[in-house]
Structures are given as structure tokens and as C-alpha cells.
Scaffold this active site. Structure first.
Site, PDB file in Angstrom:
ATOM      1  N   GLN A  31       0.852  -1.257  -0.039  1.00 45.14           N
ATOM      2  CA  GLN A  31      -0.084   0.066   0.017  1.00 45.14           C
ATOM      3  C   GLN A  31       0.906   1.272   0.090  1.00 45.14           C
ATOM      4  OE1 GLN A  31      -2.380  -0.844   3.459  1.00 45.14           O
ATOM      5  NE2 GLN A  31      -0.459  -1.470   4.693  1.00 45.14           N
ATOM      6  N   ASP A  86      -0.498   0.904  13.490  1.00 47.72           N
ATOM      7  CA  ASP A  86      -0.025   1.950  14.042  1.00 47.72           C
ATOM      8  C   ASP A  86       0.204   1.704  15.560  1.00 47.72           C
ATOM      9  OD1 ASP A  86      -3.018   2.104  15.422  1.00 47.72           O
ATOM     10  OD2 ASP A  86      -3.556   2.372  13.424  1.00 47.72           O
ATOM     11  N   GLU A 106       1.106  -8.401  11.708  1.00 45.54           N
ATOM     12  CA  GLU A 106       0.697  -7.269  10.655  1.00 45.54           C
ATOM     13  C   GLU A 106       1.382  -7.608   9.580  1.00 45.54           C
ATOM     14  OE1 GLU A 106      -1.017  -4.147  10.297  1.00 45.54           O
ATOM     15  OE2 GLU A 106       0.342  -4.391   8.531  1.00 45.54           O
ATOM     16  N   ASP A 156      -8.210  -5.395  13.502  1.00 43.20           N
ATOM     17  CA  ASP A 156      -7.958  -4.027  13.055  1.00 43.20           C
ATOM     18  C   ASP A 156      -7.401  -3.905  11.881  1.00 43.20           C
ATOM     19  OD1 ASP A 156      -7.679  -1.356  13.480  1.00 43.20           O
ATOM     20  OD2 ASP A 156      -5.967  -1.189  15.015  1.00 43.20           O
TER      21      ASP A 156
HETATM   22  N1  SPD Z   1     -11.920   4.308   7.254  1.00 44.38           N
HETATM   23  C1  SPD Z   1     -11.095   3.646   7.904  1.00 44.38           C
HETATM   24  C2  SPD Z   1     -11.368   2.216   8.671  1.00 44.38           C
HETATM   25  C3  SPD Z   1      -9.804   2.005   9.081  1.00 44.38           C
HETATM   26  C4  SPD Z   1     -10.142   1.096  10.217  1.00 44.38           C
HETATM   27  N2  SPD Z   1      -8.523   0.758  10.668  1.00 44.38           N
HETATM   28  C5  SPD Z   1      -7.875   1.813  11.225  1.00 44.38           C
HETATM   29  C6  SPD Z   1      -6.746   1.252  11.958  1.00 44.38           C
HETATM   30  C7  SPD Z   1      -6.572   1.969  13.035  1.00 44.38           C
HETATM   31  N3  SPD Z   1      -5.767   1.326  14.078  1.00 44.38           N
END
Ligand code: SPD
Length: 279
Positions: A31, A86, A106, A156
């Protein structure tokens, strides 16, 4: 002249945030990543043009993704996180002293390294010895891992576009369930019920094929457009409204959003959502 970064949704909605400057940009094999500095939200993480998180609003998302599951599961020792580059999710999990181990899988090391460098205020628990961080494919992990199962599995991930689509597949959900202890809870981000209505509804239905209890819950996340965001709680044995009051009391004083009342309120379903899910 003011400079706005726009998240564009299906060429029908533009959501713009005023940007001071780009702090860093780069691309991995998965990405495109940007770290921006904004007036309103401070530093922000953007992946493939989509707002992921920000210094000033991340707690709305991370506390609500993590705490409802962790404050209801009967035993809380082992937690698995898929995604979460993150570091906000593992930070929230490691606030609980009973947690002995967090495995975070991840796929994109570039995201973690960039966030460690430019968003250290979000991922404050990277050095916690209970964290086992692996750079690997979460889909393969839940399908094949021989690791001991977990009390909680957290998903997540990014939005269901490009590589993020597979995080909403039934096969992936089956893998997550495989990694859960019988009393375990799965919690995942399940998108905007407004802009990603189909994904939101299908997620409820797919999870309902494999879990006894599936309940979406809602809250605001200021940098996500659409007004409300959804997360989904799934379990075979745990009622999402039966709180472990001791855990809630322990984390409430240092939480910015989460407390017992917010937890219960988040599970209330507006009528249009009930109709969407009922079909
Ligand atoms: N529209 C964004 C949705 C993303 C969800 N994940 C965000 C990651 C934060 N840890």
C-alpha cells in the site's frame, strides 16, 4: 491558500481535512502510506488515500475496538491482533494487567516502522515484553497457526478495498474462530453502516453463521465520514452486556471515551440498523 486532503468515497462523497504539510510518504509492496500534519487532528496516517487514524481522535476508535471485548471476556490472558499497524490497539490491550501475551500479526512492516517513527504518541506500548509482534499474513496465520488459542481476537484492518477485502471473508472469520478458546470473543471494525452498508450487513450475517452471539456496536470516529462507525462483537458464550465491573472500573479513569455507560449505550441499535440486519 488552504490545502485540504480529501478522502473520496465512490465519487459521491468527499471528506476533506485541512493539512499543514506532508511529513512522510512512501510505498510498500502492499500500500501507499502518508503521514500528514493537520490543524484539527494533528498527525494523521493515510493508507491508499483513506484516513486510518490521527493523533487527536484515535482514542475514539481504539478504545471502542478493544475495551468492549476485553471488559466482558471471562478470562483475559492471551489476545491476538490481526493488523493494527499503528500500535493503538496493542496499547489499549496492554492496559490490562491480567494480559500475559499479545500476538500481533501485521502484514506490512513498513506501516509499523513508519508509525513507530512518526506516530509514537499512538503506539506507546511497542516495548512491552508481553507483545509478540510478527510480520506475516494474518489470513494464513489464523488458518494454519498451531499457537495456543486466545481469549480475544481483534481484527484491526483497513477498509474493504484492495488487500483489505479478505478481512471480511467468511473463511477468515472461521480462521479467527479456530484461534479462539471456547469462551473467547472476536471484535472487529465493521465499517460505516452508511457508506459500507453491504459490508456491514454481510459481516453480521457471516459471523452469525459461526458464532452464537453477534452484535454490532456504534460510536463516532471524527476522521471517518458518515457520522457513526461500527465495530462487531462475536462470541459463543459471552453476552456483550455482562460487564466485568472490576476491569471496567480499573481502566475507566484513564480512558477518554470508554466507561460502563458508553459500553452499554454503544450496543443500542437504531431501527434502520435492525431492519438492515433483518433484511
Ligand atoms: N475508514 C478507515 C477504517 C480503518 C479502520 N482501521 C484503522 C486502523 C487504526 N488502528
Amino acid at each position: 491558500m488552504a490545502l485540504y486532503y480529501h478522502e473520496v468515497f465512490e465519487q459521491s462523497v468527499r471528506f476533506g481535512i485541512k493539512i499543514r504539510k506532508t511529513i512522510f510518504e512512501g510505498e510498500s509492496e502492499y500500500q501507499r502510506l502518508e503521514i500528514l500534519d493537520s490543524d484539527r487532528f494533528g498527525r494523521m496516517l493515510v493508507l491508499d488515500g483513506l484516513f486510518m487514524t490521527s493523533e487527536k481522535d484515535e482514542f475514539f476508535y481504539h478504545e471502542m475496538l478493544i475495551q468492549p471485548a476485553l471488559c466482558t471476556v471471562p478470562k483475559l490472558e492471551r489476545v491476538l491482533v490481526i493488523g493494527g499497524g499503528d500500535g493503538g490497539s496493542v496499547r489499549e490491550i496492554l492496559r490490562h494487567p491480567s494480559v500475559e501475551k499479545v500476538v500481533m500479526v501485521e502484514i506490512d512492516e513498513f506501516v509499523v516502522n513508519s508509525c513507530k517513527k512518526y506516530l509514537p504518541m499512538i503506539g506507546t506500548a511497542w516495548d512491552d515484553p508481553r507483545l509478540d509482534l510478527r510480520f506475516d499474513d494474518g489470513i494464513a496465520y489464523v488458518k494454519e497457526s498451531e499457537d495456543e488459542p486466545f481469549d480475544v481476537v481483534i481484527v484491526d484492518g483497513t477498509d474493504p478495498v484492495g488487500p483489505g477485502v479478505v478481512l471480511f471473508d467468511l473463511e477468515f472469520f472461521r480462521g479467527c474462530k479456530r484461534m479462539l478458546r471456547p469462551h473467547g470473543v472476536l471484535a472487529m471494525q465493521s465499517e460505516s453502516p452508511i457508506y459500507f452498508e453491504k459490508t456491514f450487513v454481510e459481516t453480521q450475517h457471516k459471523l452469525a453463521e459461526i458464532f452464537e452471539t453477534v452484535r454490532p456496536y456504534f460510536g463516532p470516529v471524527p476522521i471517518y465520514s458518515g457520522g457513526i462507525w461500527s465495530w462487531t462483537f462475536a462470541s459463543d458464550q459471552v453476552d456483550p452486556l455482562e460487564l466485568n465491573e472490576a476491569r471496567v472500573a480499573a481502566i475507566t479513569p484513564d480512558s477518554k471515551v470508554y466507561n460502563g455507560e458508553v459500553h452499554r449505550a454503544a450496543f443500542a441499535q437504531p431501527n434502520y440498523i435492525r431492519k438492515l440486519i433483518a433484511g
